[in-house]
Design a protein around this motif. Structure first.
Motif, PDB file in Angstrom:
ATOM      1  N   THR A  47       3.557  10.412  -8.285  1.00 49.16           N
ATOM      2  CA  THR A  47       2.805   9.018  -9.148  1.00 49.16           C
ATOM      3  C   THR A  47       3.664   8.045  -9.595  1.00 49.16           C
ATOM      4  OG1 THR A  47       0.933  11.392  -9.225  1.00 49.16           O
ATOM      5  CG2 THR A  47       0.790   9.364 -10.678  1.00 49.16           C
ATOM      6  N   ALA A  48       3.999   8.322 -10.133  1.00 50.89           N
ATOM      7  CA  ALA A  48       4.999   7.001 -10.821  1.00 50.89           C
ATOM      8  C   ALA A  48       6.601   7.340 -10.355  1.00 50.89           C
ATOM      9  CB  ALA A  48       5.294   7.459 -12.346  1.00 50.89           C
ATOM     10  N   PRO A  49       6.983   6.748  -9.587  1.00 56.76           N
ATOM     11  CA  PRO A  49       7.740   7.473  -9.217  1.00 56.76           C
ATOM     12  C   PRO A  49       9.642   6.078  -9.497  1.00 56.76           C
ATOM     13  CG  PRO A  49       7.644   6.065  -7.423  1.00 56.76           C
ATOM     14  CD  PRO A  49       6.486   6.424  -8.424  1.00 56.76           C
ATOM     15  N   ASP A  50       8.470   5.165  -9.906  1.00 55.01           N
ATOM     16  CA  ASP A  50       9.549   3.782 -10.689  1.00 55.01           C
ATOM     17  C   ASP A  50       9.822   4.258 -12.129  1.00 55.01           C
ATOM     18  OD1 ASP A  50       6.878   4.089 -11.341  1.00 55.01           O
ATOM     19  OD2 ASP A  50       6.780   1.968 -11.562  1.00 55.01           O
ATOM     20  N   ASP A  51       8.887   5.155 -12.627  1.00 51.55           N
ATOM     21  CA  ASP A  51       9.383   5.725 -13.807  1.00 51.55           C
ATOM     22  C   ASP A  51       9.591   6.416 -14.128  1.00 51.55           C
ATOM     23  OD1 ASP A  51       7.370   3.528 -15.519  1.00 51.55           O
ATOM     24  OD2 ASP A  51       5.213   5.066 -15.196  1.00 51.55           O
ATOM     25  N   TYR A  52      10.539   7.569 -13.942  1.00 52.51           N
ATOM     26  CA  TYR A  52      10.863   8.849 -12.707  1.00 52.51           C
ATOM     27  C   TYR A  52      12.418   8.061 -12.680  1.00 52.51           C
ATOM     28  CZ  TYR A  52      13.089  12.999 -10.807  1.00 52.51           C
ATOM     29  OH  TYR A  52      14.266  13.726 -10.919  1.00 52.51           O
ATOM     30  N   ILE A  53      12.479   6.874 -11.216  1.00 54.15           N
ATOM     31  CA  ILE A  53      13.714   6.220 -11.666  1.00 54.15           C
ATOM     32  C   ILE A  53      14.660   6.050 -12.582  1.00 54.15           C
ATOM     33  CG2 ILE A  53      15.556   4.716 -10.517  1.00 54.15           C
ATOM     34  CD1 ILE A  53      13.735   5.884  -7.858  1.00 54.15           C
ATOM     35  N   GLU A 100       0.571  -1.518  -0.085  1.00 57.05           N
ATOM     36  CA  GLU A 100       0.203   0.007   0.103  1.00 57.05           C
ATOM     37  C   GLU A 100       0.705   1.178  -0.179  1.00 57.05           C
ATOM     38  OE1 GLU A 100      -2.309  -0.249   3.717  1.00 57.05           O
ATOM     39  OE2 GLU A 100      -3.906  -1.646   2.537  1.00 57.05           O
ATOM     40  N   LYS A 101       1.993   1.497   0.768  1.00 53.32           N
ATOM     41  CA  LYS A 101       2.853   2.201   0.489  1.00 53.32           C
ATOM     42  C   LYS A 101       3.795   2.534  -0.894  1.00 53.32           C
ATOM     43  CE  LYS A 101       2.590   2.758   5.659  1.00 53.32           C
ATOM     44  NZ  LYS A 101       2.980   3.023   6.805  1.00 53.32           N
ATOM     45  N   TYR A 102       3.666   1.671  -1.924  1.00 49.31           N
ATOM     46  CA  TYR A 102       4.943   0.986  -2.778  1.00 49.31           C
ATOM     47  C   TYR A 102       5.476   2.419  -2.953  1.00 49.31           C
ATOM     48  CZ  TYR A 102       6.251   0.412  -7.703  1.00 49.31           C
ATOM     49  OH  TYR A 102       7.054  -0.030  -8.433  1.00 49.31           O
ATOM     50  N   LYS A 103       4.071   3.921  -3.585  1.00 50.72           N
ATOM     51  CA  LYS A 103       4.661   4.774  -4.503  1.00 50.72           C
ATOM     52  C   LYS A 103       5.948   5.708  -3.013  1.00 50.72           C
ATOM     53  CE  LYS A 103       1.312   5.921  -7.322  1.00 50.72           C
ATOM     54  NZ  LYS A 103       0.127   7.189  -7.696  1.00 50.72           N
ATOM     55  N   GLN A 104       5.350   5.512  -1.589  1.00 45.22           N
ATOM     56  CA  GLN A 104       6.078   6.142  -0.461  1.00 45.22           C
ATOM     57  C   GLN A 104       7.461   5.180  -0.545  1.00 45.22           C
ATOM     58  OE1 GLN A 104       4.159   6.596   3.231  1.00 45.22           O
ATOM     59  NE2 GLN A 104       2.494   7.255   1.891  1.00 45.22           N
ATOM     60  N   LEU A 105       7.969   4.256  -0.937  1.00 51.03           N
ATOM     61  CA  LEU A 105       9.071   3.279  -0.400  1.00 51.03           C
ATOM     62  C   LEU A 105       9.845   4.142  -1.476  1.00 51.03           C
ATOM     63  CD1 LEU A 105       7.423  -0.097   0.116  1.00 51.03           C
ATOM     64  CD2 LEU A 105       8.886   1.483   1.691  1.00 51.03           C
ATOM     65  N   TRP A 106       9.676   4.820  -2.594  1.00 53.09           N
ATOM     66  CA  TRP A 106      10.425   4.928  -3.230  1.00 53.09           C
ATOM     67  C   TRP A 106      11.198   6.500  -3.438  1.00 53.09           C
ATOM     68  CZ3 TRP A 106      12.123   2.628  -7.671  1.00 53.09           C
ATOM     69  CH2 TRP A 106      11.543   1.319  -8.690  1.00 53.09           C
ATOM     70  N   HIS A 107      10.302   7.214  -2.279  1.00 53.31           N
ATOM     71  CA  HIS A 107      11.344   8.742  -2.249  1.00 53.31           C
ATOM     72  C   HIS A 107      12.568   9.001  -2.319  1.00 53.31           C
ATOM     73  CE1 HIS A 107      10.089  13.108  -1.620  1.00 53.31           C
ATOM     74  NE2 HIS A 107      11.031  12.550  -0.013  1.00 53.31           N
ATOM     75  N   PRO A 108      12.877   7.725  -0.406  1.00 56.15           N
ATOM     76  CA  PRO A 108      14.343   7.921  -0.290  1.00 56.15           C
ATOM     77  C   PRO A 108      14.899   8.271  -1.464  1.00 56.15           C
ATOM     78  CG  PRO A 108      13.006   6.638   1.139  1.00 56.15           C
ATOM     79  CD  PRO A 108      12.201   6.919   0.239  1.00 56.15           C
ATOM     80  N   PHE A 109      14.863   7.345  -2.395  1.00 54.50           N
ATOM     81  CA  PHE A 109      15.694   7.043  -3.324  1.00 54.50           C
ATOM     82  C   PHE A 109      15.509   8.264  -4.296  1.00 54.50           C
ATOM     83  CE2 PHE A 109      14.312   2.215  -3.663  1.00 54.50           C
ATOM     84  CZ  PHE A 109      15.436   1.842  -2.479  1.00 54.50           C
ATOM     85  N   ILE A 110      14.726   8.638  -4.161  1.00 53.38           N
ATOM     86  CA  ILE A 110      14.294  10.036  -5.800  1.00 53.38           C
ATOM     87  C   ILE A 110      15.388  11.127  -4.747  1.00 53.38           C
ATOM     88  CG2 ILE A 110      12.949  11.575  -6.473  1.00 53.38           C
ATOM     89  CD1 ILE A 110      10.219   9.431  -6.662  1.00 53.38           C
ATOM     90  N   ILE A 111      15.432  11.359  -3.588  1.00 52.23           N
ATOM     91  CA  ILE A 111      15.750  12.236  -3.124  1.00 52.23           C
ATOM     92  C   ILE A 111      17.853  12.300  -3.146  1.00 52.23           C
ATOM     93  CG2 ILE A 111      16.848  13.000  -1.029  1.00 52.23           C
ATOM     94  CD1 ILE A 111      14.032  11.839   0.371  1.00 52.23           C
ATOM     95  N   LYS A 112      18.112  11.033  -3.164  1.00 57.87           N
ATOM     96  CA  LYS A 112      19.365  10.745  -3.443  1.00 57.87           C
ATOM     97  C   LYS A 112      19.627  10.883  -4.623  1.00 57.87           C
ATOM     98  CE  LYS A 112      20.612   6.720   0.102  1.00 57.87           C
ATOM     99  NZ  LYS A 112      20.867   5.595   0.565  1.00 57.87           N
ATOM    100  N   ILE A 113      19.034  10.302  -6.053  1.00 62.22           N
ATOM    101  CA  ILE A 113      19.002  10.698  -7.176  1.00 62.22           C
ATOM    102  C   ILE A 113      18.782  12.081  -7.596  1.00 62.22           C
ATOM    103  CG2 ILE A 113      18.044  10.529  -9.674  1.00 62.22           C
ATOM    104  CD1 ILE A 113      17.511   7.782  -8.958  1.00 62.22           C
ATOM    105  N   GLU A 114      18.158  12.941  -6.479  1.00 66.71           N
ATOM    106  CA  GLU A 114      17.763  14.133  -7.515  1.00 66.71           C
ATOM    107  C   GLU A 114      19.115  15.161  -6.406  1.00 66.71           C
ATOM    108  OE1 GLU A 114      14.297  15.962  -7.213  1.00 66.71           O
ATOM    109  OE2 GLU A 114      13.878  15.224  -8.847  1.00 66.71           O
ATOM    110  N   GLU A 115      19.699  14.438  -5.746  1.00 67.00           N
ATOM    111  CA  GLU A 115      20.762  15.375  -4.860  1.00 67.00           C
ATOM    112  C   GLU A 115      22.340  14.644  -5.675  1.00 67.00           C
ATOM    113  OE1 GLU A 115      21.455  13.677  -1.136  1.00 67.00           O
ATOM    114  OE2 GLU A 115      20.697  14.796  -0.083  1.00 67.00           O
TER     115      GLU A 115
END
Length: 413
Positions: free
Chosen positions: A172-178, A24-39
């Protein structure tokens, strides 16, 4: 800067397999990865969104099959104001795209590429432009499903120009973004993006990067020749001022200098191709040595460890390219094999559905193949096992582990 992003992507790839799409928290689990990539990408001189238009145009050039659409590719290049030669056309998509790269240092060409991509998004941007803020999530998800992540990202960033909207598209699509960042970074390195802004652009493949030092030496020779040419130009100009009667002779000298520079460029390209050929031969030799080593290692496994019984079960093997070796091993273990190479994603669902267990080569198969396989296996309730190396020995160890589990389950019953 690139090394930092490579390290981050490597860390993410090691953890990404643990994310469950049904969570249920699938999208939230990607959030730390997005932060690291954008840094990490903040250190790069160019933003990924600015590289995306050229990436999209290359995909369009590749997709225009001249047998089906003989004029569409040339019309695209005319729109971008890039003149292609018959030689470029003969080389196909790579030749046409390389001609675009050779002209990309010109500001108006870069502007034409971005304007072309934006123009083709305007017609489909209306639903998001007219949507209210509380309607954004639903509209974004629908548009990503219909148009793809690239298009929606460009609409949010380049057309509507709303930072909150851009962040919501990523969420909305964190896996597609990464996945898009990974594709763009591969493209960035493949075309050597930093050098595109030079009129002397020469594409470097991933293999020829190892010859960079030698390449730099040749570039210095060309630079030295160009300086000598500039000196000749000045001498020609002085001679013209002193005696206009000698203008024709000096002009010929100038033309000869340009021909000499062109000859040096050709020599540079020939040497690059020569080194690339050597690397390909070395890679082939390395692969053959790996196969021989793995075959030797597999023959060392004691007979007692090589007698597992699959009891007639079917294994779906995803990835790899030596199907004959794997087929022989599975048949020796009294089982059947459904093999899917990394290029045959359309066959994954059928192969997994017909199997009793799925073996997945982590080092070979890509993310798309993994998602398709794990989703089908989860849906059908089929066990999913990882093969941690791409060799025969690793496959056999995983197979022995599975047959051991079958024996333990049988004894417990």
């Amino acid at each position: 800067m690139e090394e930092n992003l490579i390290a981050v992507l490597k860390q993410i790839s090691e953890k990404i397999d643990n994310i469950d799409e049904d969570d249920e928290k699938y999208k939230q689990l990607w959030h730390p990865f997005i932060i690291k990539i954008e840094e990490a990408i903040s250190d790069l001189p160019h933003k990924p969104i600015d590289i995306l238009p050229l990436f999209i145009v290359r995909r369009m050039i590749r997709e225009f099959d001249p047998r089906l659409y003989p004029k569409r590719r040339s019309m695209l290049m005319e729109t971008l104001q890039v003149k292609i030669t018959p030689k470029d056309e003969k080389k196909g998509s790579p030749g046409v795209f390389f001609r675009l790269l050779r002209n990309y240092y010109k500001p108006h060409i870069r502007s034409n590429v971005e304007d072309f991509v934006l123009f083709h998004t305007l017609d489909v941007a209306t639903p998001l432009k007219e949507a209210k803020k509380d309607e954004w999530p639903m509209v974004i998800e629908k548009m990503i499903n219909e148009l793809g992540f690239y298009t929606v990202w460009i609409i949010a960033d380049k057309v509507i120009k709303n930072e909150d909207l851009v962040e919501l598209v990523k969420e909305t699509a964190p896996d597609d973004y990464i996945e898009t960042i990974v594709d763009l970074f591969d493209f960035y390195r493949e075309v050597d993006y930093e050098t595109l802004f030079s009129p002397n652009y020469v594409v470097q493949s991933a293999q020829t990067r190892s010859l960079k030092k030698e390449h730099e030496r040749l570039k210095k020779q060309v630079s030295k020749q160009e300086k000598e040419t500039q000196k000749l130009k000045k001498e020609i100009h002085t001679a013209k001022m002193e005696n206009k009667q000698l203008e024709g002779q000096y002009y010929e000298l100038y033309e000869d200098s340009l021909k000499e520079i062109d000859a040096l460029h050709k020599q540079l390209e020939e040497e690059r191709l020569h080194y690339e050929s050597i690397i390909q031969k070395l890679n082939k030799t390395i692969q053959e040595l790996q196969i021989n080593t793995e075959n030797s290692q597999s023959s060392i496994i004691p007979d007692g460890e090589d007698r597992g019984d699959l009891e007639g079960k079917t294994i779906a093997l995803i990835g790899g390219d030596r199907v004959r070796h794997f087929q022989e091993i599975v048949e020796k273990f009294n089982g059947n094999l459904e093999f899917v190479s990394e290029k045959d994603i359309s066959l994954v669902e059928g192969a997994v559905s017909r199997s009793d267990v799925v073996f997945f080569f982590k080092e070979v198969a890509g993310h798309h193949l993994y998602r398709k396989a794990i989703q089908t296996a989860s849906k059908k309730g089929i066990p999913f096992r990882y093969v941690n190396s791409k060799g025969i020995s690793g496959f056999k160890r995983t197979l022995l582990s599975y047959t051991d589990s079958l024996e333990r389950n049988a004894s417990e019953v």
